[in-house]
Scaffold this motif. Sequence first.
Motif, PDB file in Angstrom:
ATOM      1  N   UNK A  64      -8.871  55.604 -19.488  1.00  0.00           N
ATOM      2  CA  UNK A  64      -8.502  54.369 -20.190  1.00  0.00           C
ATOM      3  C   UNK A  64      -8.776  54.468 -21.682  1.00  0.00           C
ATOM      4  N   UNK A  65      -9.510  55.505 -22.096  1.00  0.00           N
ATOM      5  CA  UNK A  65      -9.805  55.688 -23.512  1.00  0.00           C
ATOM      6  C   UNK A  65      -8.526  56.027 -24.276  1.00  0.00           C
ATOM      7  N   UNK A  66      -8.486  55.677 -25.559  1.00  0.00           N
ATOM      8  CA  UNK A  66      -7.292  55.936 -26.365  1.00  0.00           C
ATOM      9  C   UNK A  66      -7.073  57.427 -26.590  1.00  0.00           C
ATOM     10  N   UNK A  67      -8.155  58.152 -26.755  1.00  0.00           N
ATOM     11  CA  UNK A  67      -8.059  59.590 -26.986  1.00  0.00           C
ATOM     12  C   UNK A  67      -9.072  60.313 -26.097  1.00  0.00           C
ATOM     13  N   UNK A  68      -8.620  61.337 -25.382  1.00  0.00           N
ATOM     14  CA  UNK A  68      -9.548  62.124 -24.583  1.00  0.00           C
ATOM     15  C   UNK A  68      -8.966  63.512 -24.331  1.00  0.00           C
ATOM     16  N   UNK A  69      -9.872  64.437 -23.977  1.00  0.00           N
ATOM     17  CA  UNK A  69      -9.498  65.813 -23.667  1.00  0.00           C
ATOM     18  C   UNK A  69     -10.288  66.238 -22.438  1.00  0.00           C
ATOM     19  N   UNK A  70      -9.617  66.934 -21.523  1.00  0.00           N
ATOM     20  CA  UNK A  70     -10.295  67.347 -20.298  1.00  0.00           C
ATOM     21  C   UNK A  70      -9.637  68.607 -19.758  1.00  0.00           C
ATOM     22  N   UNK A  71     -10.428  69.417 -19.067  1.00  0.00           N
ATOM     23  CA  UNK A  71      -9.887  70.631 -18.482  1.00  0.00           C
ATOM     24  C   UNK A  71     -10.639  71.050 -17.239  1.00  0.00           C
ATOM     25  N   UNK A 106      -4.788  66.633 -22.758  1.00  0.00           N
ATOM     26  CA  UNK A 106      -5.259  65.930 -23.951  1.00  0.00           C
ATOM     27  C   UNK A 106      -4.365  64.724 -24.224  1.00  0.00           C
ATOM     28  N   UNK A 107      -5.005  63.575 -24.373  1.00  0.00           N
ATOM     29  CA  UNK A 107      -4.273  62.346 -24.670  1.00  0.00           C
ATOM     30  C   UNK A 107      -4.619  61.894 -26.080  1.00  0.00           C
ATOM     31  N   UNK A 108      -3.578  61.617 -26.842  1.00  0.00           N
ATOM     32  CA  UNK A 108      -3.758  61.123 -28.203  1.00  0.00           C
ATOM     33  C   UNK A 108      -2.979  59.826 -28.384  1.00  0.00           C
ATOM     34  N   UNK A 109      -3.571  58.901 -29.124  1.00  0.00           N
ATOM     35  CA  UNK A 109      -2.922  57.626 -29.414  1.00  0.00           C
ATOM     36  C   UNK A 109      -2.710  57.513 -30.918  1.00  0.00           C
ATOM     37  N   UNK A 110      -1.455  57.297 -31.327  1.00  0.00           N
ATOM     38  CA  UNK A 110      -1.132  57.189 -32.746  1.00  0.00           C
ATOM     39  C   UNK A 110      -1.793  55.958 -33.352  1.00  0.00           C
ATOM     40  N   UNK A 111      -2.427  56.124 -34.492  1.00  0.00           N
ATOM     41  CA  UNK A 111      -3.080  55.001 -35.171  1.00  0.00           C
ATOM     42  C   UNK A 111      -2.066  54.000 -35.704  1.00  0.00           C
ATOM     43  N   UNK A 276     -23.764  66.696 -14.229  1.00  0.00           N
ATOM     44  CA  UNK A 276     -24.651  66.801 -15.386  1.00  0.00           C
ATOM     45  C   UNK A 276     -25.609  65.613 -15.459  1.00  0.00           C
ATOM     46  N   UNK A 277     -26.416  65.576 -16.510  1.00  0.00           N
ATOM     47  CA  UNK A 277     -27.444  64.546 -16.648  1.00  0.00           C
ATOM     48  C   UNK A 277     -26.856  63.143 -16.784  1.00  0.00           C
ATOM     49  N   UNK A 278     -25.568  63.050 -17.162  1.00  0.00           N
ATOM     50  CA  UNK A 278     -24.912  61.752 -17.296  1.00  0.00           C
ATOM     51  C   UNK A 278     -24.156  61.357 -16.028  1.00  0.00           C
ATOM     52  N   UNK A 279     -24.285  62.152 -14.977  1.00  0.00           N
ATOM     53  CA  UNK A 279     -23.626  61.834 -13.720  1.00  0.00           C
ATOM     54  C   UNK A 279     -22.171  62.242 -13.656  1.00  0.00           C
ATOM     55  N   UNK A 280     -21.723  63.065 -14.606  1.00  0.00           N
ATOM     56  CA  UNK A 280     -20.341  63.528 -14.630  1.00  0.00           C
ATOM     57  C   UNK A 280     -20.198  64.822 -13.834  1.00  0.00           C
ATOM     58  N   UNK A 281     -19.035  64.995 -13.225  1.00  0.00           N
ATOM     59  CA  UNK A 281     -18.753  66.199 -12.464  1.00  0.00           C
ATOM     60  C   UNK A 281     -18.862  67.432 -13.333  1.00  0.00           C
ATOM     61  N   UNK A 282     -19.488  68.483 -12.797  1.00  0.00           N
ATOM     62  CA  UNK A 282     -19.623  69.740 -13.507  1.00  0.00           C
ATOM     63  C   UNK A 282     -18.947  70.881 -12.762  1.00  0.00           C
ATOM     64  N   UNK A 283     -19.231  70.990 -11.453  1.00  0.00           N
ATOM     65  CA  UNK A 283     -18.686  72.114 -10.699  1.00  0.00           C
ATOM     66  C   UNK A 283     -18.800  71.868  -9.196  1.00  0.00           C
ATOM     67  N   UNK A 313     -14.562  74.148 -11.771  1.00  0.00           N
ATOM     68  CA  UNK A 313     -15.518  73.643 -12.748  1.00  0.00           C
ATOM     69  C   UNK A 313     -14.814  73.113 -13.989  1.00  0.00           C
ATOM     70  N   UNK A 314     -15.560  72.371 -14.763  1.00  0.00           N
ATOM     71  CA  UNK A 314     -15.030  71.809 -16.002  1.00  0.00           C
ATOM     72  C   UNK A 314     -14.714  72.940 -16.982  1.00  0.00           C
ATOM     73  N   UNK A 315     -13.556  72.851 -17.609  1.00  0.00           N
ATOM     74  CA  UNK A 315     -13.127  73.837 -18.599  1.00  0.00           C
ATOM     75  C   UNK A 315     -13.005  73.135 -19.944  1.00  0.00           C
ATOM     76  N   UNK A 316     -13.730  73.627 -20.939  1.00  0.00           N
ATOM     77  CA  UNK A 316     -13.772  72.949 -22.242  1.00  0.00           C
ATOM     78  C   UNK A 316     -12.808  73.535 -23.263  1.00  0.00           C
ATOM     79  N   UNK A 317     -12.129  74.617 -22.901  1.00  0.00           N
ATOM     80  CA  UNK A 317     -11.192  75.227 -23.836  1.00  0.00           C
ATOM     81  C   UNK A 317      -9.842  74.532 -23.829  1.00  0.00           C
TER      82      UNK A 317
END
Length: 354
Positions: A64-71, A106-111, A276-283, A313-317
């Motif tokens: 739901x965020x305006x901009x995000x990246x995930x892999x 990757x999601x981007x929202x135009x300003x 991870x420590x924030x409760x997000x999926x890691x692997x 697992x999560x991919x950050x590239x």
Amino acid sequence: MKKRAVVLAGVFMAGSVFAFAGCSIGGSGGTSGKISGNYKEADDATIAQALSSIDMENAFVDTTAKNWKYGLQASASLNLSVNARVGNESASLSASGSADYKISLQKKTSLTTQKETLTVAGAGNVNGSFNMSGGGQSIKASVKANAYHDTDTVYASLNGTIPNTSGIGGGTQKIDMKVKAPIEDIFDEIGGMIPVTAASDEIIGGTTEIDFAEVVDKLRAEGYTVFLDTSKGVKIKLSASEQYVEEVTKNISQSVAGGEITWTRDPVFDIYLAFDAEGKFSQVGFDANVSARVTGDDGTDATVKMTMGISLKVYTGTVTLPDGIAEDDSYLEIGGSGGPSIGGGNYPDYDWNV
């Protein structure tokens, strides 16, 4: 010839029942699915407390965020060997394979216009080999494949050696081909019917609704023991108990007529989850390692060894496709408007370099 066929069938049976025993809980190992940690067996209260720290509603990404990246990165491998004998006839089978695939979104929202754009890219490869021999005959195959996809299209190249259509003893043929197809057609063929062209947030958002607590509870009910490491985030290891191993043994024995299985080492069927420590999926991972002897009333006596593993697992590239791949006319286009269908078998002649 009949006895030779029985030997070969026995080899297939002995190997396939082990592979399916592993696949039934989700995976394929030379790539290990293990997640390292200082695990300790956990009771109900400790498990409940650990699971409460996981962000069940949004364990992957906040779409739901305006901009995000995930892999995500998926890796898997399988090594299997079977040696069988029926009377004086013998046969053997060996198979190995590995796969790796990365996807980035990757999601981007135009300003200025508030228009949302979702970029999707994936790239990976698969390698595999297969050898079976018995009764003076043999079948061999070796293939390598590379695959890519973007928001609209899947690209794949395949080369290697496969058996001729005449089957056992019929020799081999070389393959070397490239194909591309609309990604919507791929999903339609497998019953997905997902609007991938739009690359909607629902595709990603849907994965965030996994109830990990329910998954753990179901595995425990099937005979898995839970081990935890909560020193940094939450790591969960679920190991097959004796109860589960007995059930697997029973299923394999029923798959081979009058069959009996004897484990030559304690079998391993382990599932891993990490947050991870924030409760997000890691692997998530799956690891299997078995070695056994299988015998049957028909005189079959086979030894089977298998390692199987899978890791997601999560991919950050950021995944990038080869330059100019969309305009590369060496890829045969299938599916889509005016092109040959994927499922109907309406393909034009293609040079397989036989």
